[in-house]
Design an enzyme around this catalytic site. Structure first.
Site, short mmCIF file in Angstrom:
data_model
loop_
_atom_site.label_atom_id
_atom_site.label_comp_id
_atom_site.label_asym_id
_atom_site.label_seq_id
_atom_site.Cartn_x
_atom_site.Cartn_y
_atom_site.Cartn_z
N LYS A 136 0.84 -1.19 0.00
CA LYS A 136 0.00 0.00 0.00
C LYS A 136 0.88 1.24 0.00
CE LYS A 136 0.74 1.86 3.42
NZ LYS A 136 1.97 2.39 4.05
N TYR A 221 -4.66 4.00 6.08
CA TYR A 221 -5.23 3.10 7.10
C TYR A 221 -6.53 3.68 7.65
CZ TYR A 221 -0.90 0.42 7.19
OH TYR A 221 0.15 -0.37 6.83
P1 NAD Z 1 12.38 1.45 2.55
O1 NAD Z 1 12.90 2.79 2.20
O2 NAD Z 1 12.83 0.85 3.83
O3 NAD Z 1 12.70 0.41 1.38
C1 NAD Z 1 12.55 0.74 0.03
C2 NAD Z 1 13.38 -0.21 -0.82
O4 NAD Z 1 13.27 0.20 -2.18
C3 NAD Z 1 14.88 -0.20 -0.47
O5 NAD Z 1 15.36 -1.52 -0.52
C4 NAD Z 1 15.49 0.62 -1.59
O6 NAD Z 1 16.84 0.24 -1.87
C5 NAD Z 1 14.58 0.29 -2.75
N1 NAD Z 1 14.57 1.30 -3.79
C6 NAD Z 1 14.65 1.05 -5.12
N2 NAD Z 1 14.64 2.19 -5.81
C7 NAD Z 1 14.56 3.19 -4.93
C8 NAD Z 1 14.53 4.60 -5.05
N3 NAD Z 1 14.54 5.22 -6.24
N4 NAD Z 1 14.44 5.33 -3.93
C9 NAD Z 1 14.39 4.76 -2.71
N5 NAD Z 1 14.43 3.40 -2.53
C10 NAD Z 1 14.52 2.63 -3.63
O7 NAD Z 1 10.79 1.55 2.50
P2 NAD Z 1 9.74 0.57 3.19
O8 NAD Z 1 9.35 1.15 4.50
O9 NAD Z 1 10.24 -0.81 3.17
O10 NAD Z 1 8.48 0.77 2.22
C11 NAD Z 1 8.36 0.08 0.98
C12 NAD Z 1 6.88 -0.06 0.62
O11 NAD Z 1 6.24 -0.82 1.62
C13 NAD Z 1 6.13 1.26 0.53
O12 NAD Z 1 5.19 1.21 -0.50
C14 NAD Z 1 5.42 1.37 1.87
O13 NAD Z 1 4.23 2.12 1.82
C15 NAD Z 1 5.14 -0.09 2.16
N6 NAD Z 1 5.05 -0.36 3.61
C16 NAD Z 1 3.97 -1.03 4.06
C17 NAD Z 1 3.85 -1.29 5.41
C18 NAD Z 1 2.66 -2.06 5.92
O14 NAD Z 1 2.49 -2.14 7.13
N7 NAD Z 1 1.86 -2.64 5.06
C19 NAD Z 1 4.82 -0.86 6.30
C20 NAD Z 1 5.94 -0.18 5.80
C21 NAD Z 1 6.05 0.06 4.44
#
Ligand code: NAD
Length: 369
Positions: A136, A221
């Site tokens: 999401k 949410y």
């Molecule tokens: P994060 O920043 O920790 O991870 C992002 C990943 O994408 C990293 O591995 C990064 O290297 C990669 N990436 C590739 N291209 C990129 C770019 N151009 N810029 C930045 N990163 C890049 O983020 P996250 O917290 O893991 O979030 C990722 C997704 O998961 C988002 O869509 C977020 O909304 C979703 N999320 C959902 C929940 C949930 O509870 N459902 C919780 C956290 C995150």
């Protein structure tokens, strides 16, 4: 895999799990063709959520496992390969990703990248003939979300959005209390989710990667909660952006946002989302009582009360029950659960974009379509 399935399309009525039933044409497989006991999942993007939640879940699930990874960082590929015993042939980068089409170990691709990258990778996964889970918010625009739903439909693959709370006991109790009118008719919902954001350089603060601010990230949410607590769809929305108090962080996305929605039967919803205030609450007022969760949306443990007393429910690992639930349904019916489908994600995208439009224009925006 999907292309080989025998299919029979006919009009089916299904429950959305949100108190509504919809009739729409659906593809039904005469016989589930999946005989595999454990589905192979490949995580695309090995950031914080993939590492600290989904990989942990996949080590605990009984009907799916971490079969592959897609990463742009070679050092992460090495680390994950060793830690999770992933064969070299199941490791891809963003360029080689499309070759996943030929990999029989991978049944489902799970997109965990920044929001603006979801669209591209869902489309590429669909083209590769893989079922797709996507985090999401599913996209950064309604048009993109529609294209994602259409692409998966055309490819004959399932699309699911990682709505973990639909599998979580306190949230399921909120759905039951509200939709079954256990404490009478729902009259009012207050829903707030915000946190104080850290690193000013992160992608969540860049509109081109996040699509928006706290509304896209955590306000979603609140939108979900107003829909599952009532089992209804909003009619209109008004909204207001909060002040920018931190000019370093909030150059392209909002710092906070408030909105008001009317649902059928005169139900009113107040929502608030912020990257500056720590808040996580759901309060539902009904004609014969009330129910509330707080914390309501994080990884938990969630807590809740009703006007009749404390809610004593099991505390679960959200991502484990979600993946077990989705894969169970898929193994039984060759479908992902309808209540966390791409269509569900699309409904939320329409509402999120309606909230932004209302805030931008100062007008009451109709959401009834
Ligand atoms: P994060 O920043 O920790 O991870 C992002 C990943 O994408 C990293 O591995 C990064 O290297 C990669 N990436 C590739 N291209 C990129 C770019 N151009 N810029 C930045 N990163 C890049 O983020 P996250 O917290 O893991 O979030 C990722 C997704 O998961 C988002 O869509 C977020 O909304 C979703 N999320 C959902 C929940 C949930 O509870 N459902 C919780 C956290 C995150």
């Amino acid at each position: 895999m999907p292309a080989n399935h025998t299919r029979r399309a006919f009009l089916q009525t299904i429950s959305l799990g949100l108190g509504t039933t919809l009739a729409f044409p659906s593809i039904i497989h005469a016989k589930p063709s999946f005989q595999k006991k454990k589905l192979g999942i490949a995580l695309v993007g090995l950031g914080s959520y993939a590492k600290n939640q989904l990989a942990v879940a996949l080590a605990q699930t009984d009907n799916c496992y971490l079969a592959g990874i897609v990463t742009g960082t070679p050092a992460k590929a090495e680390e994950w390969k060793r830690k999770y015993n992933i064969p070299e042939k199941n490791i891809y980068n963003y360029q080689s990703f499309d070759q996943i089409a030929d990999n029989k170990d991978i049944d489902i691709v799970y997109i965990v990248l920044p929001n603006s990258m979801h669209h591209e990778f869902v489309l590429r996964a669909a083209k590769a003939g893989k079922h797709v889970m996507c985090e999401k918010p599913m996209s950064v625009s309604v048009k993109e979300a529609e294209e994602m739903v259409a692409a998966c439909k055309k490819a004959g693959v399932q699309l699911g959005i990682g709505y973990r709370l639909h599998f979580e006991p306190f949230t399921q109790e909120v759905m039951r209390l509200g939709q079954k009118k256990i404490l009478g008719d729902v009259r009012f919902v207050q829903t707030n989710f915000g946190f104080s954001i850290g690193d000013p350089t992160q992608w969540r603060l860049k509109k081109e990667l996040a699509g928006g601010g706290p509304l896209m990230d955590v306000g979603i949410y609140c939108v979900q909660a107003s829909r599952y607590a009532t089992g209804k769809e909003p009619l209109w929305v008004t909204a207001q952006l909060g002040p920018i108090t931190d000019k370093q962080r909030f150059t392209t996305v909002e710092e906070s946002i408030s909105w008001q929605m009317e649902f059928p039967d005169g139900i009113m919803v107040n929502g608030f989302s912020s990257y500056k205030s720590n808040i996580e609450q759901l309060y539902v007022s009904a004609t014969n009582g009330w129910f509330q969760l707080g914390p309501a949306y994080g990884y938990g443990p969630l807590k809740g009360r009703t006007s009749q007393g404390e809610l004593n429910l099991p505390v679960v690992h959200h991502q484990t029950v979600m993946l077990n639930g989705i894969c169970k349904e898929f193994l039984e019916n060759n479908k992902f659960p309808a209540h966390t489908s791409g269509e569900e994600g699309l409904r939320d995208m329409k509402i999120l974009m309606g909230i932004y439009e209302a805030a931008r224009t100062g007008k009451k925006i109709s959401l009834a379509s």
